[in-house]
Design a protein around this motif. Structure first.
Motif, PDB file in Angstrom:
ATOM      1  N   GLY A  84      10.194 -13.067   2.662  1.00 30.00           N
ATOM      2  CA  GLY A  84      10.399 -11.630   2.753  1.00 30.00           C
ATOM      3  C   GLY A  84       9.916 -10.902   1.512  1.00 30.00           C
ATOM      4  N   VAL A  85      10.204 -11.469   0.342  1.00 35.22           N
ATOM      5  CA  VAL A  85       9.748 -10.877  -0.919  1.00 35.22           C
ATOM      6  C   VAL A  85       8.223 -10.933  -1.015  1.00 35.22           C
ATOM      7  N   LEU A  86       7.649 -12.050  -0.622  1.00 36.42           N
ATOM      8  CA  LEU A  86       6.193 -12.191  -0.647  1.00 36.42           C
ATOM      9  C   LEU A  86       5.520 -11.125   0.217  1.00 36.42           C
ATOM     10  N   LEU A  87       6.035 -10.885   1.408  1.00 39.03           N
ATOM     11  CA  LEU A  87       5.441  -9.888   2.291  1.00 39.03           C
ATOM     12  C   LEU A  87       5.418  -8.509   1.639  1.00 39.03           C
ATOM     13  N   GLU A  88       6.494  -8.161   0.942  1.00 40.66           N
ATOM     14  CA  GLU A  88       6.520  -6.861   0.261  1.00 40.66           C
ATOM     15  C   GLU A  88       5.501  -6.805  -0.863  1.00 40.66           C
ATOM     16  N   CYS A  89       5.336  -7.900  -1.581  1.00 45.68           N
ATOM     17  CA  CYS A  89       4.360  -7.940  -2.670  1.00 45.68           C
ATOM     18  C   CYS A  89       2.934  -7.831  -2.143  1.00 45.68           C
ATOM     19  N   LEU A  90       2.661  -8.481  -1.038  1.00 45.40           N
ATOM     20  CA  LEU A  90       1.323  -8.420  -0.452  1.00 45.40           C
ATOM     21  C   LEU A  90       0.972  -6.999  -0.027  1.00 45.40           C
ATOM     22  N   ASN A  91       1.980  -6.238   0.394  1.00 45.30           N
ATOM     23  CA  ASN A  91       1.738  -4.898   0.926  1.00 45.30           C
ATOM     24  C   ASN A  91       1.883  -3.787  -0.101  1.00 45.30           C
ATOM     25  N   ASN A  92       2.221  -4.137  -1.340  1.00 41.97           N
ATOM     26  CA  ASN A  92       2.489  -3.116  -2.351  1.00 41.97           C
ATOM     27  C   ASN A  92       1.329  -3.020  -3.346  1.00 41.97           C
ATOM     28  N   PRO A  93       0.721  -1.854  -3.495  1.00 42.96           N
ATOM     29  CA  PRO A  93      -0.418  -1.717  -4.407  1.00 42.96           C
ATOM     30  C   PRO A  93      -0.066  -1.887  -5.878  1.00 42.96           C
TER      31      PRO A  93
ATOM     32  N   ARG B 118       6.378 -26.280  -2.679  1.00 43.29           N
ATOM     33  CA  ARG B 118       6.384 -27.734  -2.535  1.00 43.29           C
ATOM     34  C   ARG B 118       5.460 -28.188  -1.414  1.00 43.29           C
ATOM     35  N   ARG B 119       5.208 -27.278  -0.489  1.00 43.48           N
ATOM     36  CA  ARG B 119       4.313 -27.565   0.636  1.00 43.48           C
ATOM     37  C   ARG B 119       3.532 -26.296   0.944  1.00 43.48           C
ATOM     38  N   PRO B 120       2.387 -26.397   1.606  1.00 45.35           N
ATOM     39  CA  PRO B 120       1.585 -25.205   1.885  1.00 45.35           C
ATOM     40  C   PRO B 120       2.368 -24.150   2.658  1.00 45.35           C
ATOM     41  N   GLY B 121       2.213 -22.908   2.226  1.00 46.27           N
ATOM     42  CA  GLY B 121       2.944 -21.824   2.874  1.00 46.27           C
ATOM     43  C   GLY B 121       2.219 -21.235   4.063  1.00 46.27           C
ATOM     44  N   GLY B 122       0.930 -21.488   4.160  1.00 45.91           N
ATOM     45  CA  GLY B 122       0.173 -21.006   5.313  1.00 45.91           C
ATOM     46  C   GLY B 122      -0.191 -19.539   5.267  1.00 45.91           C
ATOM     47  N   VAL B 123      -0.122 -18.907   4.082  1.00 45.82           N
ATOM     48  CA  VAL B 123      -0.447 -17.490   3.950  1.00 45.82           C
ATOM     49  C   VAL B 123      -1.696 -17.357   3.085  1.00 45.82           C
ATOM     50  N   THR B 124      -2.633 -16.541   3.526  1.00 51.16           N
ATOM     51  CA  THR B 124      -3.832 -16.254   2.729  1.00 51.16           C
ATOM     52  C   THR B 124      -3.956 -14.750   2.540  1.00 51.16           C
ATOM     53  N   HIS B 125      -4.426 -14.362   1.362  1.00 49.79           N
ATOM     54  CA  HIS B 125      -4.590 -12.953   1.037  1.00 49.79           C
ATOM     55  C   HIS B 125      -5.448 -12.869  -0.220  1.00 49.79           C
ATOM     56  N   PRO B 126      -6.264 -11.826  -0.359  1.00 50.76           N
ATOM     57  CA  PRO B 126      -7.137 -11.726  -1.527  1.00 50.76           C
ATOM     58  C   PRO B 126      -6.422 -11.768  -2.874  1.00 50.76           C
TER      59      PRO B 126
ATOM     60  N   MET C  91      21.305 -10.431   4.886  1.00 50.80           N
ATOM     61  CA  MET C  91      19.986  -9.816   4.808  1.00 50.80           C
ATOM     62  C   MET C  91      19.289  -9.834   6.164  1.00 50.80           C
ATOM     63  N   LYS C  92      18.806  -8.690   6.572  1.00 48.88           N
ATOM     64  CA  LYS C  92      18.017  -8.599   7.790  1.00 48.88           C
ATOM     65  C   LYS C  92      16.586  -9.006   7.488  1.00 48.88           C
ATOM     66  N   ALA C  93      16.044  -9.926   8.269  1.00 50.53           N
ATOM     67  CA  ALA C  93      14.674 -10.382   8.061  1.00 50.53           C
ATOM     68  C   ALA C  93      13.686  -9.262   8.371  1.00 50.53           C
ATOM     69  N   THR C  94      12.518  -9.367   7.761  1.00 45.74           N
ATOM     70  CA  THR C  94      11.450  -8.403   7.983  1.00 45.74           C
ATOM     71  C   THR C  94      10.685  -8.770   9.256  1.00 45.74           C
ATOM     72  N   GLU C  95      10.278  -7.755   9.993  1.00 45.18           N
ATOM     73  CA  GLU C  95       9.498  -8.010  11.202  1.00 45.18           C
ATOM     74  C   GLU C  95       8.245  -8.809  10.857  1.00 45.18           C
ATOM     75  N   GLY C  96       7.994  -9.846  11.619  1.00 40.63           N
ATOM     76  CA  GLY C  96       6.833 -10.692  11.380  1.00 40.63           C
ATOM     77  C   GLY C  96       7.134 -11.938  10.573  1.00 40.63           C
ATOM     78  N   GLN C  97       8.361 -12.042  10.031  1.00 36.86           N
ATOM     79  CA  GLN C  97       8.713 -13.244   9.285  1.00 36.86           C
ATOM     80  C   GLN C  97       8.768 -14.454  10.207  1.00 36.86           C
ATOM     81  N   LYS C  98       8.340 -15.590   9.677  1.00 36.60           N
ATOM     82  CA  LYS C  98       8.357 -16.832  10.443  1.00 36.60           C
ATOM     83  C   LYS C  98       9.438 -17.786   9.967  1.00 36.60           C
ATOM     84  N   LYS C  99       9.807 -17.669   8.706  1.00 34.79           N
ATOM     85  CA  LYS C  99      10.733 -18.636   8.110  1.00 34.79           C
ATOM     86  C   LYS C  99      12.146 -18.070   8.085  1.00 34.79           C
ATOM     87  N   ILE C 100      12.697 -17.876   9.252  1.00 29.90           N
ATOM     88  CA  ILE C 100      14.041 -17.319   9.373  1.00 29.90           C
ATOM     89  C   ILE C 100      15.025 -18.445   9.657  1.00 29.90           C
TER      90      ILE C 100
END
Length: 225
Positions: free
Chosen positions: A23-32, A42-50, A160-169
């Motif tokens: 959830g924190v990562l998603l906010e960081c990815l979307n915040n300028p 510890r294992r691949p998170g499966g998220v890619t972003h510039p 805590m309410k999860a963010t829409e689009g989260q997979k690791k709930i």
């Protein structure tokens, strides 16, 4: 002391393969205001972003192999953690206190002015004298992190309410998510969203906050600031 005026951050995130960290990562990815993100998993998170880079490293007690790659960051959102249910007091203390403090000490050595945001939990015992073992350990962790980081903030979210689009709930959250709007209305001091947690961490790193220990109401307030 850091100047927070018009500040951009380069942040390290731990625990990004868990619910809170994702959830924190998603906010960081979307915040300028967040320019670069380093996740240590510890294992691949499966998220890619510039602006995202990932290091796979299984032992946070031994940072020597990746230590050089941790330099140059001015924020850390430490979301790694574990429930005390089903494990011994010794194991819980090792994971919660020893690993967190070891990571913090290494990071403070490399980036002494970094803003360190640590996710603890509602009910944490700052006195370290209460009857609840996990709360004492969390309290000791908070207290000692604040000795290391002059720009340290301890986050104590409740439900805590999860963010829409989260997979690791967490599985049980899926079954009780319907409680959130009721709880938020009746007991706002115990309910926040992961979006608010992530936004509040970014605000703490870019603008600062008047308190070092943030309860739910502080998290919600700072997220809106």
């Amino acid at each position: 002391m850091l100047s927070f005026e018009d500040m951009k951050i380069k942040t390290i995130i731990t625990g990004a393969t868990g619910m809170v960290g994702e959830g924190v990562l998603l906010e960081c990815l979307n915040n300028p205001d967040v320019e670069q993100i380093l996740v240590i998993n510890r294992r691949p998170g499966g998220v890619t972003h510039p602006k995202l880079r990932e290091i796979i490293h299984k032992d946070l007690m031994n940072l020597a192999p990746i230590e050089a790659e941790l330099a140059g960051y001015n924020a850390c959102f430490f979301c790694a953690g574990i429930s005390s249910v089903g494990i011994s007091k010794e194991e819980y203390k090792h994971i919660t206190y020893d690993i967190t403090l070891g990571f913090g000490q290494t990071l403070a050595k490399l980036n002494p002015d970094t803003t360190f945001c640590y996710v603890t939990g509602a009910g944490t015992d700052s006195s370290e004298q209460g009857k609840v073992a996990w709360a004492r350990v969390k309290g000791a962790t908070e207290n000692d992190l604040l000795k290391i980081f002059k720009n340290g903030y301890m986050f104590r979210p409740g439900f805590m309410k999860a963010t829409e689009g989260q997979k690791k709930i967490k599985s049980f959250y899926k079954y009780i998510a319907w409680l959130y709007p009721i709880g938020r209305a009746l007991y706002p001091a115990g309910f926040c969203t992961l979006k608010e947690v992530g936004q509040a961490m970014i605000k703490a790193a870019t603008k600062g906050y008047s308190k070092k220990v943030l309860e739910v109401k502080d998290i919600v307030e700072l997220a809106k600031a």
